[in-house]
Design a protein around this motif. Structure first.
Motif, PDB file in Angstrom:
ATOM      1  N   ASP A  88      66.569   5.957  39.492  1.00 23.13           N
ATOM      2  CA  ASP A  88      65.915   5.677  38.216  1.00 23.13           C
ATOM      3  C   ASP A  88      66.925   5.765  37.081  1.00 23.13           C
ATOM      4  N   LEU A  94      63.453   7.656  43.021  1.00 25.40           N
ATOM      5  CA  LEU A  94      62.152   7.226  42.529  1.00 25.40           C
ATOM      6  C   LEU A  94      61.053   8.100  43.129  1.00 25.40           C
ATOM      7  N   PRO A  95      59.887   8.173  42.465  1.00 26.22           N
ATOM      8  CA  PRO A  95      58.772   8.936  43.038  1.00 26.22           C
ATOM      9  C   PRO A  95      58.394   8.435  44.427  1.00 26.22           C
ATOM     10  N   SER A  96      58.572   7.128  44.646  1.00 28.53           N
ATOM     11  CA  SER A  96      58.249   6.569  45.956  1.00 28.53           C
ATOM     12  C   SER A  96      59.026   5.284  46.185  1.00 28.53           C
ATOM     13  N   TYR A  97      59.310   5.011  47.457  1.00 21.10           N
ATOM     14  CA  TYR A  97      59.915   3.744  47.889  1.00 21.10           C
ATOM     15  C   TYR A  97      59.004   3.110  48.945  1.00 21.10           C
ATOM     16  N   ASP A 104      58.376   7.702  51.089  1.00 17.76           N
ATOM     17  CA  ASP A 104      58.224   8.411  49.809  1.00 17.76           C
ATOM     18  C   ASP A 104      59.570   8.684  49.148  1.00 17.76           C
ATOM     19  N   GLY A 105      59.519   9.409  48.037  1.00 15.72           N
ATOM     20  CA  GLY A 105      60.725   9.673  47.257  1.00 15.72           C
ATOM     21  C   GLY A 105      61.678  10.659  47.889  1.00 15.72           C
ATOM     22  N   THR A 423      62.578   1.127  38.241  1.00 11.35           N
ATOM     23  CA  THR A 423      61.479   1.826  37.583  1.00 11.35           C
ATOM     24  C   THR A 423      60.607   2.526  38.624  1.00 11.35           C
ATOM     25  N   SER A 424      59.639   3.307  38.138  1.00  9.88           N
ATOM     26  CA  SER A 424      58.692   3.963  39.040  1.00  9.88           C
ATOM     27  C   SER A 424      57.817   2.944  39.762  1.00  9.88           C
ATOM     28  N   GLY A 425      57.796   1.703  39.254  1.00 13.38           N
ATOM     29  CA  GLY A 425      57.079   0.628  39.933  1.00 13.38           C
ATOM     30  C   GLY A 425      57.892  -0.017  41.044  1.00 13.38           C
ATOM     31  N   GLN A 426      59.044   0.599  41.372  1.00 14.48           N
ATOM     32  CA  GLN A 426      59.908   0.143  42.465  1.00 14.48           C
ATOM     33  C   GLN A 426      60.426  -1.278  42.219  1.00 14.48           C
TER      34      GLN A 426
END
Length: 478
Positions: A88, A94-97, A104-105, A423-426
């Motif tokens: 990020d 990231l919080p998740s992939y 997950d992250g 971004t967090s939106g991957q």
């Protein structure tokens, strides 16, 4: 003139009663010496150009001091951001992939190139097949290689993404001593399935086999296996005398100086090539490195002319040696969202092996090399915390490209290993200068190339006001 006597001041096509040739096939047909007709083509092709400019000296063939550049395009939309793992804006995972095929992250990371994160191991098996391929084929080069990932969105399955920097590289001064830039895709001005950023290059030599390179060197390649060096040199002198007569006859036409200069320069180059016993373009014939290169690429003197590994080895070798300008290599099969991970993993491994071989070739030859890896779009997995979730669709917003730089003197330090962020939106961040534009991302890559060449003074001249000082400081990592 007596009946039946030929006027040797006339070109061969006129002597034999034909109309003036207009293409290569007709030139070949018009000659009474079919095997040497291609030798006349470079001279006559230039003579027929209506807008030639006069030159008092022949152009230099000394090559370039700029760093050799090889681009590798993975055609179809590879999972480049699931091999190199983008972070990020703050440099954190990231919080998740979970739609990027990595779960997950807390995805396990494998560090390479100093401290660059790649998708790591699960149950002792490396997720990043690209990294696996690099390690397999570049056992000595990786220690001296730096890596930077570029976060950028691009159009899926498109040849119109402006990723190619071939025109910019040529304009910066990187040209070949014997050959132009090299490419793989017919009908493409860039030699690959990508469009040009900022400047279009001149048409590359499309390499379908080793014979493409040999044949591009005039009669040194065309009859290299037919005549010995003495015979080739004698033939060159004969053609030179014919061309002198032709150029004298054309002296009353315009442009006089251009015609004479072009003929003289073409003959000088042809004579130099014809006198060579070895044009130095076949890596298998270079006694100093052939054994190591053959091992690295898996080739030998018995390898078929159009074998992929031989073609790529020859393109890389000639670029690194300075014989050619930049090389543009392409691998197909990267539109691999077929509800499996098997096809994608296999192709990512090939990509890593290919780039690894390029880097290892540089290490063997002790030459620097700038490698630029691109793809058209990206790929999405099923939404899952599985670290190897299957690929199901295109997803160009999650794209990336790579810069790898090998330096014989040691790994070049970098100011971070990522340009832009996810971004967090991957997805690649749209609000960063390179995030939503392949052309802007390509300009950033070119800026890094210039920085490595200590030639940043050329940036504004070649790309205009694409980036101000603040933006340059964000994208230049070397």
């Amino acid at each position: 003139m007596k009946p039946g006597k030929k006027n040797l001041n006339l070109p061969l096509w006129a002597q034999t009663g034909h109309r003036r040739p207009t293409n290569r096939r007709e030139f070949l047909a018009a000659s009474s010496l079919s095997f040497s007709a291609s030798l006349l083509l470079p001279q006559w092709a230039k003579l027929l150009l209506p807008s030639a400019e006069a030159a008092t000296v022949c152009p230099s063939s000394s090559g370039s001091s700029m760093i050799p550049m090889v681009s590798v395009n993975l055609s179809g939309g590879a999972a480049m951001a699931a091999n190199f793992v983008p972070m990020d804006q703050g440099g954190q995972p990231l919080p998740s992939y979970d739609v990027m095929g990595l779960g997950d992250g807390q995805v396990p990371l494998e560090m390479e190139f100093g401290n660059v994160p790649f998708a790591g191991q699960v149950n002792g098996v490396l997720i990043s097949k690209f990294l696996q391929g690099l390690r397999e084929r570049a056992p000595t080069a990786l220690a001296n290689t730096a890596f930077v990932g570029v976060c950028v969105r691009s159009r899926d399955d498109s040849n119109e993404n402006m990723f190619s920097i071939g025109g910019l590289i040529a304009a910066s001064g990187r040209n070949g001593a014997l050959l132009p830039a090299l490419g793989r895709r017919n009908g493409s001005l860039t030699g690959i399935g990508q469009a040009s950023a900022v400047l279009s290059p001149t048409a590359p030599l499309i390499v379908s086999g080793m014979s493409s390179i040999n044949g591009a060197l005039g009669y040194a390649g065309a009859i290299g296996n037919t005549l010995n060096a003495t015979q080739r040199a004698a033939l060159a002198k004969t053609i030179n005398r014919l061309s002198d007569a032709q150029s004298r006859r054309l002296a009353s036409t315009s442009p006089v100086a251009a015609t004479k200069s072009l003929v003289d320069c073409a003959n000088k180059k042809n004579f130099d090539l014809a006198s060579m016993t070895n044009t130095g373009v076949d890596p298998r014939q270079d006694a100093t490195v052939a054994a190591a290169l053959n091992s690295t690429w898996g080739i030998s003197n018995a390898t078929g002319d159009g074998t992929r590994e031989l073609v790529f080895a020859a393109m890389t070798y000639n670029t690194l040696k300075g014989n050619a300008g930049a090389a543009a290599i392409e691998l197909g099969g990267y539109d691999y969202h077929n509800n499996t991970r098997t096809t994608g993993d296999a192709n990512d491994l090939v990509a890593g092996q290919t780039v690894g071989r390029i880097l290892e070739t540089a290490a063997i030859m002790q030459r620097p090399v700038f490698v630029y890896v691109t793809s058209d779009g990206a790929v999405s997995s099923t939404k899952s915390n599985d670290r190897n979730s299957v690929w199901v669709s295109d997803r160009g917003i999650a794209g990336a490209s790579y810069i790898l730089y090998y330096d014989p003197a040691g790994r070049r330090p970098t100011l971070g290993n990522q340009i832009g962020w996810f971004t967090s939106g991957q997805a690649a961040a749209e609000n960063f200068v390179t995030g939503a534009s392949p052309e802007q991302a390509a300009i950033a890559v070119f800026a890094n190339y210039l920085k490595l060449n200590n030639s940043m003074n050329q940036f504004g001249k070649l790309v205009g006001r694409a980036f101000d000082t603040a933006k340059l400081s964000q994208v230049v990592k070397f």
